[in-house]
Motif scaffolding. Structure first.
Motif, PDB file in Angstrom:
ATOM      1  N   ARG A  59      17.363   7.300  -8.665  1.00 44.07           N
ATOM      2  CA  ARG A  59      16.097   7.313  -9.391  1.00 44.07           C
ATOM      3  C   ARG A  59      15.217   6.136  -8.947  1.00 44.07           C
ATOM      4  O   ARG A  59      13.992   6.254  -8.932  1.00 44.07           O
ATOM      5  N   ASP A  60      15.824   5.020  -8.587  1.00 47.41           N
ATOM      6  CA  ASP A  60      15.044   3.874  -8.109  1.00 47.41           C
ATOM      7  C   ASP A  60      14.266   4.220  -6.845  1.00 47.41           C
ATOM      8  O   ASP A  60      13.107   3.814  -6.696  1.00 47.41           O
ATOM      9  N   THR A  61      14.882   4.968  -5.930  1.00 51.26           N
ATOM     10  CA  THR A  61      14.194   5.364  -4.704  1.00 51.26           C
ATOM     11  C   THR A  61      13.068   6.342  -5.014  1.00 51.26           C
ATOM     12  O   THR A  61      11.962   6.219  -4.471  1.00 51.26           O
ATOM     13  N   VAL A  62      13.329   7.303  -5.892  1.00 44.82           N
ATOM     14  CA  VAL A  62      12.274   8.237  -6.316  1.00 44.82           C
ATOM     15  C   VAL A  62      11.136   7.444  -6.959  1.00 44.82           C
ATOM     16  O   VAL A  62       9.952   7.668  -6.667  1.00 44.82           O
ATOM     17  N   HIS A  63      11.491   6.512  -7.809  1.00 46.60           N
ATOM     18  CA  HIS A  63      10.493   5.674  -8.486  1.00 46.60           C
ATOM     19  C   HIS A  63       9.662   4.892  -7.472  1.00 46.60           C
ATOM     20  O   HIS A  63       8.433   4.789  -7.607  1.00 46.60           O
ATOM     21  N   ASP A  64      10.305   4.333  -6.439  1.00 49.14           N
ATOM     22  CA  ASP A  64       9.569   3.616  -5.401  1.00 49.14           C
ATOM     23  C   ASP A  64       8.567   4.527  -4.696  1.00 49.14           C
ATOM     24  O   ASP A  64       7.436   4.117  -4.401  1.00 49.14           O
ATOM     25  N   ALA A  65       8.957   5.762  -4.428  1.00 40.60           N
ATOM     26  CA  ALA A  65       8.035   6.705  -3.782  1.00 40.60           C
ATOM     27  C   ALA A  65       6.834   6.993  -4.679  1.00 40.60           C
ATOM     28  O   ALA A  65       5.695   7.100  -4.192  1.00 40.60           O
ATOM     29  N   LEU A  66       7.065   7.090  -5.970  1.00 32.44           N
ATOM     30  CA  LEU A  66       5.959   7.315  -6.907  1.00 32.44           C
ATOM     31  C   LEU A  66       5.034   6.099  -6.964  1.00 32.44           C
ATOM     32  O   LEU A  66       3.811   6.239  -7.077  1.00 32.44           O
ATOM     33  N   ARG A  67       5.601   4.915  -6.875  1.00 33.09           N
ATOM     34  CA  ARG A  67       4.795   3.694  -6.863  1.00 33.09           C
ATOM     35  C   ARG A  67       3.946   3.634  -5.592  1.00 33.09           C
ATOM     36  O   ARG A  67       2.774   3.259  -5.642  1.00 33.09           O
ATOM     37  N   VAL A  68       4.534   4.006  -4.449  1.00 31.22           N
ATOM     38  CA  VAL A  68       3.767   4.059  -3.201  1.00 31.22           C
ATOM     39  C   VAL A  68       2.610   5.044  -3.360  1.00 31.22           C
ATOM     40  O   VAL A  68       1.458   4.722  -3.022  1.00 31.22           O
ATOM     41  N   ALA A  69       2.896   6.225  -3.883  1.00 30.14           N
ATOM     42  CA  ALA A  69       1.848   7.234  -4.074  1.00 30.14           C
ATOM     43  C   ALA A  69       0.725   6.693  -4.950  1.00 30.14           C
ATOM     44  O   ALA A  69      -0.462   6.887  -4.641  1.00 30.14           O
TER      45      ALA A  69
END
Length: 180
Positions: A152-162
């Motif tokens: 979930r941390d990696t998914v969360h990082d992708a959302l933050r980048v977006a």
């Protein structure tokens, strides 16, 4: 020598967008995810957000960090998701379940053979879906990523980048409109 890449992008943001400027540096610079995942997501989201300055500077920075074929795969993620996000969001918003059984009949072979690790491509598709606001695609890509063991941390990082790439694109589009 003029600034290019992330430095140029951050310098282009006006003072009222200080949070976006700071977040660009921190989100893109402190992720625990590999550079390929972070910068591929940044490229795909820049294209999805549609501001020429953001696309140019993010791609320039990414080409210093990633192989050209990885950048091309990120571009492909943005392209295919531009189509899919419109299609699947529209089917969902219509609200008639009968549309769910109709096949898309749209070519999307790049999803099966993206030219990079499929997990990375899925992550980029998820990030683009966040920029484009397609809940159906967000759910689908998040589920696929989680089933592949992505945290979930990696998914969360992708959302933050977006989010920060989209904010930079919105801000610069407004500034460009006001100075035209």
């Amino acid at each position: 020598m003029p600034e290019v890449g992330l430095d140029a992008l951050r310098a282009a943001l006006p003072e009222y967008a200080k949070d976006t400027r700071l977040n660009l540096g921190s989100v893109l610079g402190t992720s625990q995810a590999p550079d390929q995942q972070v910068w591929g997501a940044a490229v795909a989201c820049a294209i999805a957000a549609g501001n020429a300055t953001v696309v140019r500077e993010i791609v320039a920075e990414a080409l210093d960090r990633l192989k050209p074929e990885v950048v091309d795969a990120a571009k492909a993620a943005a392209s295919v998701m531009a189509m899919n996000n419109v299609y699947y969001r529209a089917k969902h918003l219509i609200g008639d379940d009968a549309y769910q059984s109709l096949p898309a009949r749209l070519r999307m072979s790049v999803i099966g053979r993206p030219g990079v690790d499929k997990v990375d491509f899925e992550l980029w598709c998820l990030a683009v879906s966040a920029v484009n606001g397609c809940g159906t695609c967000l759910e689908s890509h998040e589920r696929t990523l989680r089933e592949a063991g992505v945290s979930r941390d990696t998914v969360h990082d992708a959302l933050r980048v977006a989010s920060v790439v989209a904010a930079a694109a919105t801000t610069l589009a407004a500034e460009e409109a006001l100075t035209a």
